[in-house]
Enzyme design. Sequence first.
Site, short mmCIF file in Angstrom:
data_model
loop_
_atom_site.label_atom_id
_atom_site.label_comp_id
_atom_site.label_asym_id
_atom_site.label_seq_id
_atom_site.Cartn_x
_atom_site.Cartn_y
_atom_site.Cartn_z
N GLY A 182 93.57 46.84 68.93
CA GLY A 182 93.57 46.32 70.30
C GLY A 182 92.69 45.11 70.51
N GLY B 21 83.11 51.31 68.45
CA GLY B 21 82.27 51.03 67.28
C GLY B 21 81.98 49.55 67.18
N GLY C 296 83.51 47.09 65.91
CA GLY C 296 84.65 46.21 66.22
C GLY C 296 84.79 46.03 67.73
CG ASP D 36 82.49 55.36 60.12
OD1 ASP D 36 82.97 56.45 59.78
OD2 ASP D 36 83.16 54.35 60.34
NE ARG E 145 84.30 51.07 59.55
CZ ARG E 145 84.11 50.19 60.50
NH1 ARG E 145 84.95 49.20 60.67
NH2 ARG E 145 83.08 50.28 61.32
CD GLU F 40 86.48 56.13 54.51
OE1 GLU F 40 87.57 56.74 54.46
OE2 GLU F 40 86.06 55.58 55.55
CG LEU G 267 90.86 68.12 58.64
CD1 LEU G 267 90.58 68.98 57.43
CD2 LEU G 267 91.36 68.97 59.79
CD GLN G 268 85.40 63.31 57.08
OE1 GLN G 268 84.32 62.91 56.67
NE2 GLN G 268 86.54 62.88 56.60
NE ARG G 269 89.01 58.89 63.98
CZ ARG G 269 89.81 57.98 63.41
NH1 ARG G 269 89.44 57.35 62.32
NH2 ARG G 269 90.96 57.67 63.96
O1 F6P Z 1 85.47 54.15 61.65
C1 F6P Z 1 85.91 55.46 61.74
C2 F6P Z 1 86.87 55.78 60.63
O2 F6P Z 1 87.22 57.15 60.73
C3 F6P Z 1 86.36 55.46 59.23
O3 F6P Z 1 85.44 56.39 58.74
C4 F6P Z 1 87.65 55.39 58.46
O4 F6P Z 1 87.54 54.57 57.33
C5 F6P Z 1 88.60 54.80 59.45
O5 F6P Z 1 88.06 55.03 60.74
C6 F6P Z 1 89.98 55.39 59.37
O6 F6P Z 1 90.78 54.72 60.26
P1 F6P Z 1 92.26 55.16 60.62
O7 F6P Z 1 92.15 56.18 61.72
O8 F6P Z 1 92.90 53.89 61.07
O9 F6P Z 1 92.88 55.74 59.41
#
Ligand code: F6P
Length: 359
Positions: free
Chosen positions: A74, A114, A116, A139, A183, A234, A284-286
């Site tokens: 966006g 974040g 960005g 992150d 990230r 990652e 899952l972490q989100r």
């Molecule tokens: O910045 C948060 C994050 O979950 C990072 O840890 C990960 O690399 C990225 O976003 C994944 O993004 P997307 O949801 O576009 O796969």
Amino acid sequence: MRIAISTGGGDAPGLNAVIRAAVLSALHRGWDVLGIKRGYAGLLGEDEVVPLTRDAVRGIAHLGGTILRTTHRGDPFHYPTRRPDGALEEMDRSGEVIARARELGIDALITIGGDGSLRIAQQLVSRGMKIVGVPKTIDNDVSGTITTFGFDTAVNTAIEAIDKLHTTAESHDRVIVMEVMGRHAGFIALHAGVAGTADVILIPEIPFSMERVCDKIRARDRAGRHFSIVVAAEGAYEVGGTESVIGASLPGQEKRVGGVADRLARQIQEHTGKECRSIVLGHLQRGGMPTGYDRLLATRFGGAAVRAIADGKFGQMVALQSPNIVCIPLADALAEPKRVDPHHDIVMTARSTGISFGD
Ligand code: F6P
């Protein structure tokens, strides 16, 4: 007074708690609140702008995700726009965002995002918009704040996964490599790996050597510990190498980091002869409910953002500098990304309790 709220970038548990606290705090002052859906897309005719009333935010503090939706694509300065021939092209549509906000009578905007989204906010501030930022990311890579909400939830999800992997890895004498998000930062891997008592933690801030990783696994084997848990951020990479990247990004989206766990598992198996498996914990972490810590931090951020608007602190971001929530210039927060300090006490304690960083 009319304010608006938007959420941008990847979602993080706690977004709804920020929205709720900001809306209720603004209504308490007699202000009007609009919600801009899907980040700045909502101001570019792609989605909607909705009134945020007391009813709209009722019962949402404990819910993951964001009632305002969000997108990684966006950025109005590089907005993916379809050309008449059907191809997507990145265009600068920031002027339209500013004009639409003016048309809607928005006096100030709270942008929750974040690095960005906060960078976009900074650019819009320099073009005259009145914006207060709220740092959000699982992150934990935004400078100037001790932590961001969403991080604690992600770490707890990763710890639960490590606990589960321990029992199956031990039963099968296997090495299991678990890849976590972050990230270019290793905070999730470090915190979850230490709390979950992983054997190896690999983070981008400490490039690893495959030989050293295998040495640790062999040493455990010799000591009768025939299984090992490797937690890899990652973005982790080998000395002299670079981060693994998955596939091509869509227009307007950053490159996706990942794939390290699968590569590591194959190489560890080749080098040590031990049976290896890999798992990518991924989104899952989100997801899911924010932890109590994240819910409280998010609520504090939401209330503080409204106070910041009342005090005219535009171009600033709310931040946790324990025990207080403060406001700092967006420019300061964005000057340097936050990364794990390889000499931090958590790293030192990890090393002294036998965890290898593969270095
Ligand atoms: O910045 C948060 C994050 O979950 C990072 O840890 C990960 O690399 C990225 O976003 C994944 O993004 P997307 O949801 O576009 O796969």
